[in-house]
Enzyme design. Structure first.
Site, mmCIF file in Angstrom:
data_model
loop_
_atom_site.group_PDB
_atom_site.id
_atom_site.type_symbol
_atom_site.label_atom_id
_atom_site.label_comp_id
_atom_site.label_asym_id
_atom_site.label_seq_id
_atom_site.Cartn_x
_atom_site.Cartn_y
_atom_site.Cartn_z
ATOM 1 C CE LYS A 14 75.029 53.644 -8.943
ATOM 2 N NZ LYS A 14 75.210 53.207 -7.274
ATOM 3 N NE ARG A 89 78.777 57.710 -5.593
ATOM 4 C CZ ARG A 89 79.255 57.221 -6.303
ATOM 5 N NH1 ARG A 89 79.130 57.049 -7.516
ATOM 6 N NH2 ARG A 89 80.125 55.986 -5.566
ATOM 7 N NE ARG A 128 80.474 46.142 -5.275
ATOM 8 C CZ ARG A 128 79.617 47.179 -5.515
ATOM 9 N NH1 ARG A 128 78.745 47.333 -6.627
ATOM 10 N NH2 ARG A 128 79.843 48.441 -4.926
ATOM 11 N NE ARG A 130 84.060 48.531 -6.334
ATOM 12 C CZ ARG A 130 83.221 49.393 -6.444
ATOM 13 N NH1 ARG A 130 82.385 49.086 -7.469
ATOM 14 N NH2 ARG A 130 83.110 50.545 -5.783
ATOM 15 N NE ARG A 141 82.100 52.402 -1.895
ATOM 16 C CZ ARG A 141 81.970 50.923 -2.258
ATOM 17 N NH1 ARG A 141 82.515 50.263 -1.482
ATOM 18 N NH2 ARG A 141 81.436 50.836 -3.242
HETATM 19 P P1 AMP Z 1 81.392 53.352 -7.388
HETATM 20 O O1 AMP Z 1 81.997 52.453 -8.231
HETATM 21 O O2 AMP Z 1 80.135 54.296 -8.157
HETATM 22 O O3 AMP Z 1 80.923 52.967 -6.233
HETATM 23 O O4 AMP Z 1 82.518 54.607 -7.090
HETATM 24 C C1 AMP Z 1 83.713 54.110 -6.635
HETATM 25 C C2 AMP Z 1 84.333 55.365 -5.902
HETATM 26 O O5 AMP Z 1 84.885 56.223 -6.754
HETATM 27 C C3 AMP Z 1 83.440 56.046 -4.727
HETATM 28 O O6 AMP Z 1 83.396 55.610 -3.449
HETATM 29 C C4 AMP Z 1 84.091 57.517 -4.799
HETATM 30 O O7 AMP Z 1 85.316 57.412 -4.207
HETATM 31 C C5 AMP Z 1 84.443 57.383 -6.457
HETATM 32 N N1 AMP Z 1 83.440 58.024 -7.088
HETATM 33 C C6 AMP Z 1 82.703 57.593 -8.144
HETATM 34 N N2 AMP Z 1 81.793 58.631 -8.793
HETATM 35 C C7 AMP Z 1 82.043 59.588 -8.138
HETATM 36 C C8 AMP Z 1 81.479 60.789 -8.314
HETATM 37 N N3 AMP Z 1 80.372 61.182 -8.999
HETATM 38 N N4 AMP Z 1 81.995 61.806 -7.463
HETATM 39 C C9 AMP Z 1 82.837 61.503 -6.700
HETATM 40 N N5 AMP Z 1 83.427 60.533 -6.352
HETATM 41 C C10 AMP Z 1 82.860 59.511 -7.042
#
Ligand code: AMP
Length: 184
Positions: A14, A89, A128, A130, A141
């Site tokens: 994404k 989410r 990746r 991270r 996750r």
């Molecule tokens: P992402 O980069 O989108 O994979 O997000 C990394 C982390 O940020 C996730 O594992 C969550 O801990 C937090 N996070 C990102 N977006 C959200 C969201 N919309 N609601 C809650 N936690 C989020």
């Protein structure tokens, strides 16, 4: 009205697609994950509160994330449109977003769901590298995604807003399918 919501598992691609579409449409790519990671790095109040959830692969509490989206969508660069990546989410965030957009007099055009097989997701995330992409967190996750985020697929399908893209392909092929899906 160039507003899109990108939906898909962690590792679905994404972010990469959002980045490219944001450049070609000259609209901001709004990634809650990126904003939260910046907050953690800056040790802001938001970052301090969010850090342990991110490190454990859990969702950050809705109140924190909805607050930051409310502020971000009202910044001037978001007037002509936006791409939301990683928000909403869960169903509660989706309701909050609809309520917020109603207040702002805005709506989104399509929800793009990037469908990717589980094995590919795990491989991409481990590649990746991270900080929250280690073995245990990756697994958690994906569980959180299955439990809390996948209900959004039916939610948006029921509103006739969903476009499904085969995200198992390479970046260029996915980008092409995306262009076709959103063509007017
Ligand atoms: P992402 O980069 O989108 O994979 O997000 C990394 C982390 O940020 C996730 O594992 C969550 O801990 C937090 N996070 C990102 N977006 C959200 C969201 N919309 N609601 C809650 N936690 C989020």
């Amino acid at each position: 009205m160039t507003r899109f919501i990108f939906l898909g598992a962690p590792g679905a691609g994404k972010g990469t697609q959002a980045e490219m579409l944001a450049i070609s449409h000259n609209i901001p790519h709004i990634s809650t994950g990126d904003i939260l990671r910046q907050a953690v790095a800056a040790r802001s109040e938001l970052g301090i509160q969010a850090k342990r959830f991110i490190d454990n692969g859990e969702l950050v509490p809705d109140s924190l994330v909805v607050g930051l989206i409310r502020e971000r969508l009202q910044q001037s660069d978001a007037e002509p449109g936006w791409i939301l990546d990683g928000f909403p989410r869960n169903i509660s965030q989706a309701h909050d977003l609809n309520a917020l957009l109603e207040q702002l007099g805005e709506s989104y055009r399509w929800v793009i769901y990037f469908a990717v097989e589980q094995e590919t997701l795990i491989q991409r995330m481990l590649d990746r590298g991270r900080q929250d992409d280690n073995d245990a967190t990756v697994r958690r996750r994906l569980e959180v995604y299955e439990e809390q985020t996948t209900p959004l697929i039916d939610f948006y399908q029921a509103q006739d807003r969903l476009k499904v893209i085969n995200g198992n392909q390479g970046v260029e092929a996915v980008a092409q399918d995306l262009q076709l899906a959103i063509a007017p």
